[in-house]
Design a protein around this motif. Sequence first.
Motif, PDB file in Angstrom:
ATOM      1  N   ASN A 171     -46.902  27.438  -3.906  1.00  0.00           N
ATOM      2  CA  ASN A 171     -46.163  26.176  -3.963  1.00  0.00           C
ATOM      3  C   ASN A 171     -47.086  24.978  -4.110  1.00  0.00           C
ATOM      4  O   ASN A 171     -46.790  24.034  -4.856  1.00  0.00           O
ATOM      5  CB  ASN A 171     -45.302  26.017  -2.700  1.00  0.00           C
ATOM      6  N   ILE A 172     -48.213  24.998  -3.399  1.00  0.00           N
ATOM      7  CA  ILE A 172     -49.149  23.875  -3.459  1.00  0.00           C
ATOM      8  C   ILE A 172     -49.747  23.755  -4.855  1.00  0.00           C
ATOM      9  O   ILE A 172     -49.755  22.670  -5.462  1.00  0.00           O
ATOM     10  CB  ILE A 172     -50.266  24.048  -2.406  1.00  0.00           C
ATOM     11  N   ILE A 173     -50.262  24.875  -5.382  1.00  0.00           N
ATOM     12  CA  ILE A 173     -50.880  24.846  -6.706  1.00  0.00           C
ATOM     13  C   ILE A 173     -49.860  24.429  -7.763  1.00  0.00           C
ATOM     14  O   ILE A 173     -50.129  23.571  -8.612  1.00  0.00           O
ATOM     15  CB  ILE A 173     -51.484  26.224  -7.057  1.00  0.00           C
ATOM     16  N   SER A 174     -48.677  25.028  -7.705  1.00  0.00           N
ATOM     17  CA  SER A 174     -47.646  24.734  -8.697  1.00  0.00           C
ATOM     18  C   SER A 174     -47.247  23.260  -8.665  1.00  0.00           C
ATOM     19  O   SER A 174     -47.124  22.611  -9.715  1.00  0.00           O
ATOM     20  CB  SER A 174     -46.423  25.619  -8.446  1.00  0.00           C
ATOM     21  N   ALA A 175     -47.066  22.714  -7.469  1.00  0.00           N
ATOM     22  CA  ALA A 175     -46.633  21.321  -7.352  1.00  0.00           C
ATOM     23  C   ALA A 175     -47.655  20.361  -7.943  1.00  0.00           C
ATOM     24  O   ALA A 175     -47.296  19.416  -8.667  1.00  0.00           O
ATOM     25  CB  ALA A 175     -46.376  20.979  -5.887  1.00  0.00           C
ATOM     26  N   PHE A 176     -48.919  20.574  -7.658  1.00  0.00           N
ATOM     27  CA  PHE A 176     -49.957  19.668  -8.163  1.00  0.00           C
ATOM     28  C   PHE A 176     -50.134  19.798  -9.668  1.00  0.00           C
ATOM     29  O   PHE A 176     -50.356  18.797 -10.360  1.00  0.00           O
ATOM     30  CB  PHE A 176     -51.284  19.908  -7.433  1.00  0.00           C
ATOM     31  N   LEU A 177     -50.038  21.024 -10.193  1.00  0.00           N
ATOM     32  CA  LEU A 177     -50.155  21.208 -11.641  1.00  0.00           C
ATOM     33  C   LEU A 177     -48.992  20.546 -12.367  1.00  0.00           C
ATOM     34  O   LEU A 177     -49.181  19.878 -13.393  1.00  0.00           O
ATOM     35  CB  LEU A 177     -50.207  22.698 -11.983  1.00  0.00           C
ATOM     36  N   LYS A 178     -47.788  20.715 -11.829  1.00  0.00           N
ATOM     37  CA  LYS A 178     -46.615  20.112 -12.468  1.00  0.00           C
ATOM     38  C   LYS A 178     -46.685  18.591 -12.414  1.00  0.00           C
ATOM     39  O   LYS A 178     -46.249  17.907 -13.349  1.00  0.00           O
ATOM     40  CB  LYS A 178     -45.336  20.610 -11.786  1.00  0.00           C
ATOM     41  N   LYS A 179     -47.233  18.075 -11.330  1.00  0.00           N
ATOM     42  CA  LYS A 179     -47.370  16.622 -11.215  1.00  0.00           C
ATOM     43  C   LYS A 179     -48.267  16.068 -12.303  1.00  0.00           C
ATOM     44  O   LYS A 179     -48.100  14.920 -12.748  1.00  0.00           O
ATOM     45  CB  LYS A 179     -47.926  16.251  -9.830  1.00  0.00           C
ATOM     46  N   GLU A 180     -49.215  16.889 -12.770  1.00  0.00           N
ATOM     47  CA  GLU A 180     -50.106  16.473 -13.852  1.00  0.00           C
ATOM     48  C   GLU A 180     -49.485  16.702 -15.231  1.00  0.00           C
ATOM     49  O   GLU A 180     -50.110  16.404 -16.248  1.00  0.00           O
ATOM     50  CB  GLU A 180     -51.430  17.242 -13.758  1.00  0.00           C
ATOM     51  N   GLY A 181     -48.262  17.262 -15.261  1.00  0.00           N
ATOM     52  CA  GLY A 181     -47.585  17.452 -16.534  1.00  0.00           C
ATOM     53  C   GLY A 181     -47.753  18.815 -17.172  1.00  0.00           C
ATOM     54  O   GLY A 181     -47.280  19.039 -18.292  1.00  0.00           O
ATOM     55  N   TYR A 182     -48.411  19.755 -16.462  1.00  0.00           N
ATOM     56  CA  TYR A 182     -48.593  21.089 -17.016  1.00  0.00           C
ATOM     57  C   TYR A 182     -47.315  21.921 -16.846  1.00  0.00           C
ATOM     58  O   TYR A 182     -46.571  21.752 -15.879  1.00  0.00           O
ATOM     59  CB  TYR A 182     -49.748  21.813 -16.323  1.00  0.00           C
TER      60      TYR A 182
END
Length: 228
Positions: free
Chosen positions: A16-27
Amino acid sequence: MNYHIAVIEDDPNIQNIISAFLKKEGYQVSVVESAEKGLSLWKTNPPDMWIVDIMLPGIDGYEFCRLVRNESDVPIIIVSAKDEEIDKILGLELGGDDYLTKPFSPRELIARVKRVFKRYRPDEVKQEITEQVVVDGLVINKSDRRVFWNGIEQDVTTKEFDMLILFAENVNRAFSREELLMKVWGEDYFGSDRAVDDLVKRIRKKFQELPLETVWGYGYRLRDKEES
């Protein structure tokens, strides 16, 4: 370019942590909990980068790296609690492009993701930077007119997109209602500036907590949270 990153991690919290931060960057992000599922994903929706844990059920991260590297040069970042020098050397020798030890800062992971992409595709990264505007949790892709808020793509109208990109490219600048009418609706528009207020209201409803402020008696501005 909106890169697709696949994460292989069996810990739900870290997922969840990795996914949330990556999505926040637009990936775009795909998450699976095993190397076997990662291999299946590779066949159906191959990513532009892998983020792989070492200690996985079934096929471990080392073997996964070897299998991928035998067939592809797609970037691989290893994220693991194994922090001995021999573990890092083995991971890199088997094809990993970077090795990050748990626990780690999500921001450090993002920095390493960007660095690896820059090394593999410097021209594409340069183009992506010029075509993407990021303000806090707001990510706007200018080339395909897509808008993400806290990692989730949002449906926006043409006018909503035009106003968002205008504010995002001019953070902290106050625009009068007359300016907004001219820049978003065009010089030929003869309607009331009430249209500006209505559009701002719709944007605020879709993008809650976006710091789109009213400048009383004048117009609106998008404030940079870090400047407050």
